[in-house]
Design an enzyme around this catalytic site. Structure first.
Site, PDB file in Angstrom:
ATOM      1  N   ARG A 196       0.837  -1.206   0.000  1.00 19.23           N
ATOM      2  CA  ARG A 196       0.000   0.000   0.000  1.00 19.23           C
ATOM      3  C   ARG A 196       0.871   1.255   0.000  1.00 19.23           C
ATOM      4  O   ARG A 196       0.549   2.258  -0.647  1.00 19.23           O
ATOM      5  CB  ARG A 196      -0.919  -0.003   1.222  1.00 19.23           C
TER       6      ARG A 196
ATOM      7  N   GLU B  81     -15.385   6.141   7.615  1.00 17.40           N
ATOM      8  CA  GLU B  81     -14.250   5.675   8.413  1.00 17.40           C
ATOM      9  C   GLU B  81     -13.991   6.653   9.546  1.00 17.40           C
ATOM     10  O   GLU B  81     -14.600   7.717   9.633  1.00 17.40           O
ATOM     11  CB  GLU B  81     -12.994   5.564   7.543  1.00 17.40           C
TER      12      GLU B  81
ATOM     13  N   LYS C 219      -2.477   7.210   1.265  1.00 17.45           N
ATOM     14  CA  LYS C 219      -2.023   7.479   2.636  1.00 17.45           C
ATOM     15  C   LYS C 219      -0.932   8.553   2.587  1.00 17.45           C
ATOM     16  O   LYS C 219       0.263   8.268   2.735  1.00 17.45           O
ATOM     17  CB  LYS C 219      -1.521   6.199   3.294  1.00 17.45           C
TER      18      LYS C 219
END
Length: 416
Positions: free
Chosen positions: A115, A242, A209
């Site tokens: 990721r 989230e 991210k």
């Protein structure tokens, strides 16, 4: 050296407003003698950085840091710094990821690393090393730290060089990594959550991210100001999304495990692992189904269980969820309400996660993974020696001992 009060007076006490509400800077800094600001040598800077670190009482210990800028690992917290002209500092052009350290093992490192590199690609950052080299650096950093329980956090930055908007040399990216140990043991008790009034990030940034975590920080602070652990976001369509740094999941009255789609939020590595681990609970009859789909506020409100899932929290049950006085949940639920929740499924999933960690984590103690890989490479390079030792072992037990001694010597030479 100027006193702190004098410094504050310099910064804030000398502004004069004229009749038009404008700031007059004529008097700014005139009561400060230029000698008050010290001109320091490199050694003096390091001395002050160390003193600052020694006096700072934080919640974490920084055990080891790798920086591609100086090309190595340091154990000195005072040296754990990055250049001001790094584009991650002044433009937010960087990505990061985290892996948990549990009993000296790195959990789900390869999943997080994948990721990490996908985020770097989305941010148009070209890593300075290949994937395997980055992986080796991360393992060595944790190994050097001797950290048993904590976290490994690592960044890819567009790199230092200037203060322009875009990097002048896109290929000069920097890699940083730091092993962190919390001074308090992890807490897996139930927590309270609220809905967030801070706007959620657009999908292109939410699924990457990046280091741009200001919305996340403000959302977390909002929750803490209201006596809760985290604030939960809704997406642009009003579905539950989230938390500030964790995914959410629900268990319905029909024992269905629900988790929001990952198309508009960060694809949590721990959340995806939980989806696989939960299959065992289905076989045991504790869950009836597992589903990733849009989750409405009403479904969340009526759920028997809610849990937070992430590398930092692992799995924590939500014991109360509360609508926001200011947020959009209030308009959908009709008021300021509190719902107590059960946490049995969260406890079962947490137990499964702990067992999974023990079996599938990457050990970092004494460079064991690196050492074994090195040994196999050495055996390949020195095939004649290994073949000779094997032949000696085939002749007698005494010769076999010689084979083991040679094998041990190869490992010791690498370690020491």
């Amino acid at each position: 050296m100027a006193s702190p009060n004098r410094f504050l007076h310099f910064c804030f006490g000398s502004f004069v407003f004229n009749g038009f509400g404008e700031i007059n800077f004529d008097h700014v800094g005139k009561d400060v003698v230029p000698d008050d600001v010290a001109l320091l040598t490199c050694s003096e800077v390091m001395e002050r950085l160390r003193l600052s670190r020694e006096n700072f009482q934080g919640k974490q210990k920084f055990l080891a840091m790798y920086s591609s800028v100086f090309g190595g690992i340091t154990m000195d917290p005072a040296a754990m710094v990055i250049p001001m002209d790094d584009h991650m500092v002044h433009r937010g052009h960087g990505v990061f990821d985290t892996a948990a350290i549990v009993n000296g093992h790195l959990y789900e490192l390869d999943q997080h690393l994948g990721r990490f590199l996908r985020s770097a690609s989305m941010a148009k950052i070209i890593p300075p090393f290949d994937r395997e080299s980055i992986r080796r650096i991360l393992i060595q950093t944790v190994s050097s730290s001797k950290c048993r329980n904590g976290s490994l956090r690592y960044w890819l930055s567009a790199g230092p060089g200037d203060f322009y908007l875009s990097p002048s040399s896109p290929g000069d990216a920097s890699l940083y990594a730091i092993a962190i140990q919390d001074k308090k043991p992890p807490n897996y008790e139930g927590v309270k959550v609220v809905s967030s009034s801070i706007p959620i990030k657009p999908p292109i940034f939410a699924t990457m991210k990046s280091v741009n975590y200001l919305p996340n920080v403000l959302s977390k602070m909002e929750a803490e100001e209201r006596g809760s652990f985290a604030a939960i976001w809704l997406d642009s369509d009003g579905f539950i999304a989230e938390g500030p740094n964790m995914n959410v999941a629900f268990v319905t009255s029909k024992k269905e495990l629900l988790m929001p789609h990952f198309d508009k939020i960060l694809s949590g590595c721990t959340a995806r692992r939980v989806l696989k681990l939960a299959e065992k609970l289905m076989k045991e009859g504790k869950l009836g189904a597992i589903c990733v789909r849009n989750v409405t506020v009403e479904e969340g409100k009526n759920a028997e269980e809610m849990m937070l899932i992430g590398s930092g929290v692992l799995v924590r049950p939500v014991i109360q969820q509360r609508t926001s006085c200011r947020g959009s949940v209030e308009s959908r639920s009709g008021g300021h309400e509190i719902w107590p929740l059960d946490g049995s499924s969260a406890s079962s999933i947490l137990a499964l996660a702990f067992r999974h960690m023990l079996v599938y984590s990457i050990t970092t103690s004494e460079y064991s993974i690196i050492s074994f890989a090195w040994c196999f490479q050495e055996f390949h390079r020195r095939s004649q020696v290994v073949f000779l030792c094997w032949c000696l072992g085939a002749i007698s037990e005494k010769c076999f001992v010689v084979f083991l001694v040679v094998l041990l010597a190869l490992v010791i030479c690498k370690l020491f």
